[in-house]
Design an enzyme around this catalytic site. Structure first.
Site, mmCIF file in Angstrom:
data_model
loop_
_atom_site.group_PDB
_atom_site.id
_atom_site.type_symbol
_atom_site.label_atom_id
_atom_site.label_comp_id
_atom_site.label_asym_id
_atom_site.label_seq_id
_atom_site.Cartn_x
_atom_site.Cartn_y
_atom_site.Cartn_z
ATOM 1 N N GLU A 163 0.880 -0.957 -0.267
ATOM 2 C CA GLU A 163 0.141 -0.208 -0.210
ATOM 3 C C GLU A 163 0.771 1.453 -0.153
ATOM 4 O OE1 GLU A 163 -4.113 1.144 2.988
ATOM 5 O OE2 GLU A 163 -1.981 0.729 3.800
ATOM 6 N N LYS A 174 -9.370 3.473 -3.160
ATOM 7 C CA LYS A 174 -9.027 2.568 -1.215
ATOM 8 C C LYS A 174 -10.617 3.450 -1.265
ATOM 9 C CE LYS A 174 -7.697 1.792 3.317
ATOM 10 N NZ LYS A 174 -6.607 2.176 4.113
ATOM 11 N N CYS A 188 -5.017 -2.359 3.153
ATOM 12 C CA CYS A 188 -4.929 -2.976 4.197
ATOM 13 C C CYS A 188 -6.929 -2.844 4.421
ATOM 14 C CB CYS A 188 -4.370 -1.084 4.744
ATOM 15 S SG CYS A 188 -3.804 -1.038 6.365
#
Length: 348
Positions: free
Chosen positions: A48, A132, A166
């Protein structure tokens, strides 16, 4: 007679980013892509916000400190756009090695940043860009949100490929939206696990378990790249002794799991940098799904169903565009006009 299912090697990155230095970060990224290519890998997965590194400063002090210390400006300046020479160099590296790249980055678009993943095909063309869906906790002081169009799975030579970042992996509905697209290979991108070690939910044991459970739930292969925090990063981030109690060098816990939840490779030491090479055999997925297909024979849609809106949501709608061209433009974000984006895939 049994069909021949694709088999290939994938590479999972565990390394320290070139923190807040996009030029050196691009060089290191290309070196890792080249190393994976030399070893015969057809897919490489990065952590990430690999470029320009995860903004750990947001967890170490108040926003005024991050602003006054220059972290806010440096992070913005060293985030990546899809239409510049840095992006072109990455596309060339993917094409030169005939490898699919799933790259974690801080995407700079206008005046905003997004936690993003860029999928580059083995011809160097953009397969997809995603953001995200919801940055976690104080990440929202840096990054904007994605939307439903960012939950997508892409039918490629390496299989039906998807990616999340994540703690998107602890969102049950987000995961189910991915499973419902019959994902075969999933990139679970993580930053590092050596910050706030007093909080078990942020540690490697919990989050490696999250990646493993994703593999079992989705009956898919999971590649879980993870960054390392270097001593240099600690020195850059910590100007007081109390900050050094919250973060340390290390935290690399890259992993890979098969569709039955089995570990596919021995982990590296947490301070080590390198590539984990993983054997992918897509034929194993049908064996796992024979026992439990969460969006097929093991589902109960009469009891539980997911409502999933995949439409892009942007702050400007352009009048006169038909749905297909509108979706294509928004899915591509700021990708270069030279990139070949499949309109059908973008509309999925």
């Amino acid at each position: 007679m049994a069909l021949e299912h694709p088999k290939y090697v994938a590479a999972v990155v565990q390394a320290a980013p070139e923190f807040l230095n996009l030029d050196r970060g691009i060089e290191k990224t290309i070196a890792l892509i080249d190393e994976a290519g030399r070893n015969g890998a057809k897919l490489i997965a990065f952590p990430e916000t690999w470029l320009p590194g995860y903004p750990f400063h947001v967890w170490l002090g108040p926003p005024a400190w991050a602003l006054g210390s220059g972290f806010v400006q440096r992070y913005f300046d060293n985030s990546l756009t899809y239409d510049g020479p840095h992006a072109a160099a990455l596309r060339e590296a993917a094409a030169r090695n005939r490898i699919t790249v799933v790259l974690g980055l801080s995407e700079r678009c206008g005046g905003s940043l997004y936690i993003a993943q860029w999928i580059i095909g083995p011809d160097g063309a953009t397969v997809a860009t995603r953001r995200k869906l919801r940055p976690t906790h104080v990440e929202r002081t840096v990054f904007g949100d994605g939307d439903g169009s960012d939950l997508a799975v892409h039918d490629l030579d390496v299989g039906r490929l998807g990616a999340l970042c994540c703690w998107e992996h602890i969102q049950p509905l987000t995961k189910y939206a991915m499973y419902a697209q019959h994902e075969q290979v999933h990139v679970a991108a993580w930053p590092s696990f050596s910050m706030y070690e007093f909080a078990p939910a942020l540690g490697h044991e919990v989050n490696n378990a999250v990646s493993r459970v994703y593999a079992v739930e989705g009956s898919c292969f999971v590649l879980a790249p993870c960054a390392v925090i270097s001593e240099q990063m600690v020195d850059t981030l910590c100007d007081t002794a109390d900050k050094r109690t919250m973060i340390r060098a290390g935290g690399g816990h890259a992993a890979a799991y098969g569709p039955g939840g089995e570990s596919l490779v021995e982990k590296l030491p947490e301070t080590a940098e390198g590539l984990l090479f993983v054997e992918i055999d897509l034929g194993r997925i049908s064996l796992a799904k024979a026992a439990a297909d969460p969006v097929g024979h093991y589902a109960r849609p009469d009891v539980l169903r997911l409502w999933f809106d995949k439409q892009p949501r942007r702050c400007v709608e352009h009048a006169g565009e038909n749905d297909a061209s509108h979706t294509l433009r928004l899915q591509a974000h700021d990708a270069s006009a030279n990139d070949a984006v499949d309109p059908q895939e973008s509309a999925n």
